[in-house]
Design a protein around this motif. Structure first.
Motif, PDB file in Angstrom:
ATOM      1  N   MET A   1      40.962  56.208  50.515  1.00 21.98           N
ATOM      2  CA  MET A   1      39.670  55.693  50.111  1.00 21.98           C
ATOM      3  C   MET A   1      38.612  56.171  51.106  1.00 21.98           C
ATOM      4  N   LYS A   2      37.513  56.651  50.578  1.00 22.77           N
ATOM      5  CA  LYS A   2      36.431  57.169  51.411  1.00 22.77           C
ATOM      6  C   LYS A   2      35.661  56.017  52.052  1.00 22.77           C
ATOM      7  N   LYS A   3      35.438  56.137  53.378  1.00 26.62           N
ATOM      8  CA  LYS A   3      34.666  55.135  54.106  1.00 26.62           C
ATOM      9  C   LYS A   3      33.191  55.266  53.749  1.00 26.62           C
ATOM     10  N   LYS A   4      32.488  54.155  53.774  1.00 27.45           N
ATOM     11  CA  LYS A   4      31.057  54.173  53.491  1.00 27.45           C
ATOM     12  C   LYS A   4      30.316  54.825  54.650  1.00 27.45           C
ATOM     13  N   ARG A   5      29.304  55.559  54.319  1.00 32.53           N
ATOM     14  CA  ARG A   5      28.514  56.267  55.327  1.00 32.53           C
ATOM     15  C   ARG A   5      27.631  55.283  56.073  1.00 32.53           C
ATOM     16  N   ILE A   6      27.636  55.411  57.382  1.00 30.43           N
ATOM     17  CA  ILE A   6      26.808  54.593  58.264  1.00 30.43           C
ATOM     18  C   ILE A   6      25.593  55.430  58.658  1.00 30.43           C
ATOM     19  N   PRO A   7      24.370  54.901  58.489  1.00 28.11           N
ATOM     20  CA  PRO A   7      23.191  55.638  58.945  1.00 28.11           C
ATOM     21  C   PRO A   7      23.310  55.976  60.434  1.00 28.11           C
ATOM     22  N   GLU A   8      22.849  57.145  60.789  1.00 27.52           N
ATOM     23  CA  GLU A   8      22.988  57.638  62.160  1.00 27.52           C
ATOM     24  C   GLU A   8      22.450  56.647  63.199  1.00 27.52           C
ATOM     25  N   GLN A   9      21.333  55.994  62.899  1.00 24.97           N
ATOM     26  CA  GLN A   9      20.735  55.075  63.870  1.00 24.97           C
ATOM     27  C   GLN A   9      21.586  53.821  64.082  1.00 24.97           C
ATOM     28  N   LEU A  10      22.545  53.570  63.203  1.00 24.52           N
ATOM     29  CA  LEU A  10      23.424  52.397  63.343  1.00 24.52           C
ATOM     30  C   LEU A  10      24.825  52.762  63.834  1.00 24.52           C
ATOM     31  N   GLU A  11      25.094  54.034  63.993  1.00 24.72           N
ATOM     32  CA  GLU A  11      26.451  54.495  64.347  1.00 24.72           C
ATOM     33  C   GLU A  11      26.950  53.869  65.658  1.00 24.72           C
ATOM     34  N   PHE A  12      26.145  53.917  66.704  1.00 25.45           N
ATOM     35  CA  PHE A  12      26.586  53.395  67.999  1.00 25.45           C
ATOM     36  C   PHE A  12      26.870  51.900  67.937  1.00 25.45           C
ATOM     37  N   VAL A  13      25.943  51.131  67.378  1.00 31.26           N
ATOM     38  CA  VAL A  13      26.132  49.677  67.317  1.00 31.26           C
ATOM     39  C   VAL A  13      27.303  49.333  66.397  1.00 31.26           C
ATOM     40  N   ALA A  14      27.496  50.115  65.343  1.00 30.43           N
ATOM     41  CA  ALA A  14      28.622  49.872  64.435  1.00 30.43           C
ATOM     42  C   ALA A  14      29.947  50.088  65.157  1.00 30.43           C
ATOM     43  N   GLN A  15      30.043  51.148  65.946  1.00 31.66           N
ATOM     44  CA  GLN A  15      31.263  51.404  66.711  1.00 31.66           C
ATOM     45  C   GLN A  15      31.487  50.323  67.764  1.00 31.66           C
ATOM     46  N   HIS A  16      30.410  49.889  68.405  1.00 35.94           N
ATOM     47  CA  HIS A  16      30.504  48.836  69.416  1.00 35.94           C
ATOM     48  C   HIS A  16      31.059  47.548  68.802  1.00 35.94           C
ATOM     49  N   ILE A  17      30.495  47.137  67.686  1.00 32.03           N
ATOM     50  CA  ILE A  17      30.932  45.894  67.042  1.00 32.03           C
ATOM     51  C   ILE A  17      32.360  46.041  66.529  1.00 32.03           C
ATOM     52  N   ARG A  18      32.710  47.193  66.001  1.00 32.27           N
ATOM     53  CA  ARG A  18      34.083  47.413  65.537  1.00 32.27           C
ATOM     54  C   ARG A  18      35.055  47.247  66.699  1.00 32.27           C
ATOM     55  N   HIS A  19      34.706  47.825  67.842  1.00 33.33           N
ATOM     56  CA  HIS A  19      35.571  47.699  69.021  1.00 33.33           C
ATOM     57  C   HIS A  19      35.677  46.248  69.486  1.00 33.33           C
ATOM     58  N   GLU A  20      34.541  45.595  69.635  1.00 30.66           N
ATOM     59  CA  GLU A  20      34.519  44.241  70.197  1.00 30.66           C
ATOM     60  C   GLU A  20      35.264  43.222  69.342  1.00 30.66           C
ATOM     61  N   PHE A  21      35.193  43.343  68.033  1.00 31.40           N
ATOM     62  CA  PHE A  21      35.743  42.309  67.153  1.00 31.40           C
ATOM     63  C   PHE A  21      36.890  42.807  66.276  1.00 31.40           C
ATOM     64  N   ASN A  22      37.466  43.945  66.636  1.00 25.97           N
ATOM     65  CA  ASN A  22      38.578  44.474  65.864  1.00 25.97           C
ATOM     66  C   ASN A  22      39.755  43.499  65.827  1.00 25.97           C
ATOM     67  N   TYR A  23      40.007  42.803  66.925  1.00 31.29           N
ATOM     68  CA  TYR A  23      41.112  41.835  66.949  1.00 31.29           C
ATOM     69  C   TYR A  23      40.889  40.747  65.895  1.00 31.29           C
ATOM     70  N   TRP A  24      39.673  40.235  65.811  1.00 36.40           N
ATOM     71  CA  TRP A  24      39.378  39.210  64.805  1.00 36.40           C
ATOM     72  C   TRP A  24      39.581  39.765  63.399  1.00 36.40           C
ATOM     73  N   TYR A  25      39.266  41.031  63.199  1.00 30.29           N
ATOM     74  CA  TYR A  25      39.492  41.665  61.901  1.00 30.29           C
ATOM     75  C   TYR A  25      40.995  41.757  61.620  1.00 30.29           C
ATOM     76  N   GLU A  26      41.746  42.199  62.617  1.00 36.16           N
ATOM     77  CA  GLU A  26      43.188  42.369  62.446  1.00 36.16           C
ATOM     78  C   GLU A  26      43.900  41.060  62.120  1.00 36.16           C
ATOM     79  N   ILE A  27      43.421  39.953  62.668  1.00 35.94           N
ATOM     80  CA  ILE A  27      44.081  38.674  62.395  1.00 35.94           C
ATOM     81  C   ILE A  27      43.476  37.967  61.180  1.00 35.94           C
ATOM     82  N   GLY A  28      42.494  38.601  60.536  1.00 34.73           N
ATOM     83  CA  GLY A  28      41.909  38.045  59.324  1.00 34.73           C
ATOM     84  C   GLY A  28      40.799  37.036  59.529  1.00 34.73           C
ATOM     85  N   ARG A  29      40.292  36.930  60.733  1.00 32.19           N
ATOM     86  CA  ARG A  29      39.205  35.989  61.002  1.00 32.19           C
ATOM     87  C   ARG A  29      37.905  36.444  60.358  1.00 32.19           C
ATOM     88  N   VAL A  30      37.650  37.754  60.340  1.00 34.40           N
ATOM     89  CA  VAL A  30      36.425  38.269  59.721  1.00 34.40           C
ATOM     90  C   VAL A  30      36.774  39.400  58.766  1.00 34.40           C
TER      91      VAL A  30
END
Length: 127
Positions: A1-30
């Motif tokens: 499945m193709k990932k949705k495109r992130i606007p360039e100006q949001l790329e850094f913050v999107a990666q930051h948030i993915r890193h910071e809260f990936n554990y919550w995603y993995e356990i199904g919290r978010v």
């Protein structure tokens, strides 16, 4: 499945948030950005109940969802920074995270799936 495109100006913050809260995603919290924003606001409310100068380690047992947030940083008793680990100290992190997620929600929408946020390169490199 193709990932949705992130606007360039949001790329850094999107990666930051993915890193910071990936554990919550993995356990199904978010699952969505709106869900993450709601969860962070509950964490903020939970932690704001305490005196800002109080040490988190001294009130550990009284935290609710705030405990799950604090644990993302490790054991507060092992804090080796020069500043004491107070509620004000960690609330500043919560507020920064809320601002980042609000920026993503504004650009991508509340229903944007957390799993569609890009992972930083070091999260995708095989060990």
């Amino acid at each position: 499945m193709k990932k949705k495109r992130i606007p360039e100006q949001l790329e850094f913050v999107a990666q930051h948030i993915r890193h910071e809260f990936n554990y919550w995603y993995e356990i199904g919290r978010v699952r969505t950005l709106g869900g993450l924003l709601h969860t962070l606001r509950v964490v903020e409310y939970d932690m704001a109940r305490f005196d800002g100068d109080a040490l988190i380690a001294d009130r550990w047992e009284e935290l609710r969802l705030g405990l799950d947030y604090v644990e993302l940083f490790g054991d507060p008793n092992d804090h080796d920074d020069d500043e004491p680990l107070t509620f004000d100290y960690r609330l500043a992190n919560v507020e920064d995270d809320i601002m980042c997620v609000e920026e993503l929600v504004e650009g991508l929408g509340e229903s944007f799936q957390f799993g569609d946020l890009p992972k930083p390169k070091y999260m995708t490199t095989a060990a």
